[in-house]
Design a protein around this motif. Structure first.
Motif, PDB file in Angstrom:
ATOM      1  N   HIS A 169       0.819  -1.212   0.000  1.00  0.00           N
ATOM      2  CA  HIS A 169       0.000   0.000   0.000  1.00  0.00           C
ATOM      3  C   HIS A 169       0.851   1.259   0.000  1.00  0.00           C
ATOM      4  CE1 HIS A 169       1.030  -0.117   4.287  1.00  0.00           C
ATOM      5  NE2 HIS A 169       0.648   1.148   4.367  1.00  0.00           N
ATOM      6  N   ASP A 170       2.119   1.127   0.402  1.00  0.00           N
ATOM      7  CA  ASP A 170       3.016   2.276   0.475  1.00  0.00           C
ATOM      8  C   ASP A 170       4.421   1.787   0.148  1.00  0.00           C
ATOM      9  OD1 ASP A 170       4.576   4.468   1.036  1.00  0.00           O
ATOM     10  OD2 ASP A 170       3.708   4.859   3.013  1.00  0.00           O
ATOM     11  N   THR A 171       4.854   1.990  -1.087  1.00  0.00           N
ATOM     12  CA  THR A 171       6.142   1.476  -1.529  1.00  0.00           C
ATOM     13  C   THR A 171       7.329   2.179  -0.873  1.00  0.00           C
ATOM     14  OG1 THR A 171       6.051   2.970  -3.446  1.00  0.00           O
ATOM     15  CG2 THR A 171       5.239   0.723  -3.759  1.00  0.00           C
ATOM     16  N   SER A 172       7.067   3.273  -0.160  1.00  0.00           N
ATOM     17  CA  SER A 172       8.157   3.942   0.561  1.00  0.00           C
ATOM     18  C   SER A 172       8.520   3.199   1.841  1.00  0.00           C
ATOM     19  CB  SER A 172       7.773   5.385   0.900  1.00  0.00           C
ATOM     20  OG  SER A 172       6.730   5.431   1.860  1.00  0.00           O
ATOM     21  N   LEU A 173       7.644   2.289   2.282  1.00  0.00           N
ATOM     22  CA  LEU A 173       7.911   1.490   3.468  1.00  0.00           C
ATOM     23  C   LEU A 173       8.663   0.224   3.071  1.00  0.00           C
ATOM     24  CD1 LEU A 173       4.483   1.647   5.353  1.00  0.00           C
ATOM     25  CD2 LEU A 173       6.562   2.917   5.901  1.00  0.00           C
ATOM     26  N   GLN A 174       9.735  -0.077   3.779  1.00  0.00           N
ATOM     27  CA  GLN A 174      10.467  -1.301   3.504  1.00  0.00           C
ATOM     28  C   GLN A 174       9.753  -2.518   4.072  1.00  0.00           C
ATOM     29  OE1 GLN A 174      14.457  -0.705   4.983  1.00  0.00           O
ATOM     30  NE2 GLN A 174      15.078   0.381   3.128  1.00  0.00           N
ATOM     31  N   ALA A 184      -3.882  -0.426   7.010  1.00  0.00           N
ATOM     32  CA  ALA A 184      -3.817   0.255   5.715  1.00  0.00           C
ATOM     33  C   ALA A 184      -3.539  -0.739   4.590  1.00  0.00           C
ATOM     34  CB  ALA A 184      -2.740   1.339   5.749  1.00  0.00           C
ATOM     35  N   GLU A 185      -2.719  -1.753   4.872  1.00  0.00           N
ATOM     36  CA  GLU A 185      -2.427  -2.789   3.881  1.00  0.00           C
ATOM     37  C   GLU A 185      -3.687  -3.589   3.558  1.00  0.00           C
ATOM     38  OE1 GLU A 185       0.464  -5.101   1.517  1.00  0.00           O
ATOM     39  OE2 GLU A 185       0.349  -3.060   2.334  1.00  0.00           O
ATOM     40  N   GLY A 186      -4.428  -3.951   4.593  1.00  0.00           N
ATOM     41  CA  GLY A 186      -5.666  -4.688   4.379  1.00  0.00           C
ATOM     42  C   GLY A 186      -6.674  -3.887   3.579  1.00  0.00           C
ATOM     43  N   LEU A 187      -6.785  -2.586   3.888  1.00  0.00           N
ATOM     44  CA  LEU A 187      -7.724  -1.721   3.168  1.00  0.00           C
ATOM     45  C   LEU A 187      -7.297  -1.562   1.710  1.00  0.00           C
ATOM     46  CD1 LEU A 187     -10.240   0.005   3.442  1.00  0.00           C
ATOM     47  CD2 LEU A 187      -8.775   1.946   4.095  1.00  0.00           C
ATOM     48  N   HIS A 188      -6.003  -1.510   1.474  1.00  0.00           N
ATOM     49  CA  HIS A 188      -5.493  -1.409   0.107  1.00  0.00           C
ATOM     50  C   HIS A 188      -5.970  -2.582  -0.750  1.00  0.00           C
ATOM     51  CE1 HIS A 188      -2.603  -1.094  -3.223  1.00  0.00           C
ATOM     52  NE2 HIS A 188      -2.270  -2.348  -2.975  1.00  0.00           N
ATOM     53  N   PHE A 189      -5.852  -3.791  -0.215  1.00  0.00           N
ATOM     54  CA  PHE A 189      -6.248  -4.970  -0.987  1.00  0.00           C
ATOM     55  C   PHE A 189      -7.760  -5.131  -1.042  1.00  0.00           C
ATOM     56  CE2 PHE A 189      -1.795  -6.021  -0.549  1.00  0.00           C
ATOM     57  CZ  PHE A 189      -1.521  -6.634  -1.763  1.00  0.00           C
ATOM     58  N   ARG A 252     -13.554  -7.253   4.549  1.00  0.00           N
ATOM     59  CA  ARG A 252     -12.480  -7.769   3.678  1.00  0.00           C
ATOM     60  C   ARG A 252     -11.126  -7.214   4.113  1.00  0.00           C
ATOM     61  NH1 ARG A 252     -12.678 -10.744  -1.240  1.00  0.00           N
ATOM     62  NH2 ARG A 252     -10.564 -10.849  -2.075  1.00  0.00           N
ATOM     63  N   ALA A 253     -11.084  -5.944   4.482  1.00  0.00           N
ATOM     64  CA  ALA A 253      -9.836  -5.330   4.928  1.00  0.00           C
ATOM     65  C   ALA A 253      -9.308  -6.036   6.179  1.00  0.00           C
ATOM     66  CB  ALA A 253     -10.039  -3.842   5.194  1.00  0.00           C
ATOM     67  N   SER A 254     -10.199  -6.355   7.122  1.00  0.00           N
ATOM     68  CA  SER A 254      -9.791  -7.060   8.339  1.00  0.00           C
ATOM     69  C   SER A 254      -9.274  -8.448   8.016  1.00  0.00           C
ATOM     70  CB  SER A 254     -10.974  -7.153   9.318  1.00  0.00           C
ATOM     71  OG  SER A 254     -11.378  -5.870   9.736  1.00  0.00           O
ATOM     72  N   GLU A 255      -9.929  -9.134   7.083  1.00  0.00           N
ATOM     73  CA  GLU A 255      -9.487 -10.474   6.690  1.00  0.00           C
ATOM     74  C   GLU A 255      -8.125 -10.428   6.001  1.00  0.00           C
ATOM     75  OE1 GLU A 255     -13.942 -12.418   5.909  1.00  0.00           O
ATOM     76  OE2 GLU A 255     -12.710 -11.724   4.232  1.00  0.00           O
ATOM     77  N   GLU A 256      -7.933  -9.442   5.137  1.00  0.00           N
ATOM     78  CA  GLU A 256      -6.654  -9.307   4.439  1.00  0.00           C
ATOM     79  C   GLU A 256      -5.522  -9.045   5.439  1.00  0.00           C
ATOM     80  OE1 GLU A 256      -5.766  -9.658   1.347  1.00  0.00           O
ATOM     81  OE2 GLU A 256      -7.631  -9.699   0.195  1.00  0.00           O
ATOM     82  N   ALA A 257      -5.782  -8.180   6.415  1.00  0.00           N
ATOM     83  CA  ALA A 257      -4.764  -7.866   7.417  1.00  0.00           C
ATOM     84  C   ALA A 257      -4.434  -9.103   8.251  1.00  0.00           C
ATOM     85  CB  ALA A 257      -5.239  -6.726   8.310  1.00  0.00           C
TER      86      ALA A 257
END
Length: 295
Positions: A169-174, A184-189, A252-257
């Motif tokens: 969700h944020d390519t600036s994060l390693q 935020a990652e879950g919401l992205h997907f 869905r966001a919660s499941e993805e996370a």
């Protein structure tokens, strides 16, 4: 063949490469002698070709010698079929994938043989069990030289472990290290799921005019497109709206996370932690000249 193998074959190798090849062959021959393997019979495949690597560019030993490092007195333990030099030469902890109890059903274990644990696809002998998550292990030939390793599990902050959860969700994060980043990652997907259904809906409604196939194929792989079309049809059959509602997106966001945490990850006070297995040489305290071949 790679360039170094071409040079060795065509007679254009550098003096350093030729010297390395000579040492490499001597070391393989010494290892054969140590194992008690005799000279090949006429017409038999040479043990040098069976044990040595025919393509020198793929040989970890040849590369090591070429870089001026000496060969170990016996071959290093393997990690996923590759020599694991660092586990022998370094006494700093190294992260490993979850080890497994090694109980091969196709081998009759000799009476009194030690229990074993599988580390990176290689069986290690268990010397001592200190607890459910700590062992002292060794390799048979290295044990005769006094080598032992500690294998244990500990909890590391996601910022400091080798394993990591990727941040799409944020390519600036390693890596993802906090609960907020994971949400935020879950919401992205979840939103990506909705966008794929939206694209499939447009294609289904007007395949010729609403979407340029080249653009669509860049946006979605064929497998994903077929899956989205199938899911769109299933939603219609169940009487659901074509596109997910805000409530569905949240679920869905919660499941993805949650799917990204798996068994070895957990959250505490907003931070992400990993239950990490590590291995560390504990004996001998340091390596000496007796641990290397003088070839």
């Amino acid at each position: 063949m790679t360039s170094i193998d071409q040079r060795l074959t065509q007679g254009t190798a550098t003096p350093a490469e030729l010297q390395t090849l000579e040492r490499y062959n001597a070391i393989i021959a010494a290892d054969l002698a140590r194992r008690g393997l005799g000279a090949p019979r006429d017409g038999a495949l040479s043990p040098l070709r069976m044990i040595g690597n025919r393509l020198k560019a793929k040989s970890s030993l040849f590369d090591r010698l070429l870089r001026g490092k000496p060969a170990l007195v016996i071959p290093a333990p393997l990690s996923f079929s590759h020599p694991w030099y660092s586990v022998v030469e370094s006494n700093t902890p190294q992260e490993v994938l979850r080890p497994e109890e090694w109980k091969p059903s196709f081998i009759q274990r000799a009476e009194g043989a030690p229990e074993q644990v599988l580390i990176h696809q290689t069986p290690w002998d268990i010397v001592e069990r200190i607890g459910s998550e700590e062992l002292i292990v060794t390799q048979p030939e290295w044990q005769r030289l006094g080598f032992r390793w500690r294998l244990w599990r500990e909890i590391l902050n996601a910022e400091h472990c080798k394993a990591f959860i990727a941040a799409w969700h944020d390519t600036s994060l390693q890596r993802i290290t906090t609960e907020a980043q994971l949400r935020a990652e879950g919401l992205h997907f979840a939103r990506k799921w909705r966008d794929e259904l939206q694209a499939a809906l447009q294609l289904d409604d007007d395949e010729d005019s609403l979407l340029d196939m080249d653009v669509f194929d860049q946006h979605m792989h064929r497998q994903g497109r077929e899956h989205a079309l199938k899911e769109l049809a299933e939603r219609r059959e169940r009487g659901l709206p074509a596109l997910p509602t805000d409530e569905e997106i949240e679920v869905r966001a919660s499941e993805e996370a949650a799917s990204r945490l798996r068994d070895d990850w957990f959250i505490e006070d907003g931070r992400i932690y990993h239950r990490t297995w590590r291995i560390q040489r504990i004996a001998p305290a340091a390596l000496g000249t007796e641990h290397y071949l003088g070839i």
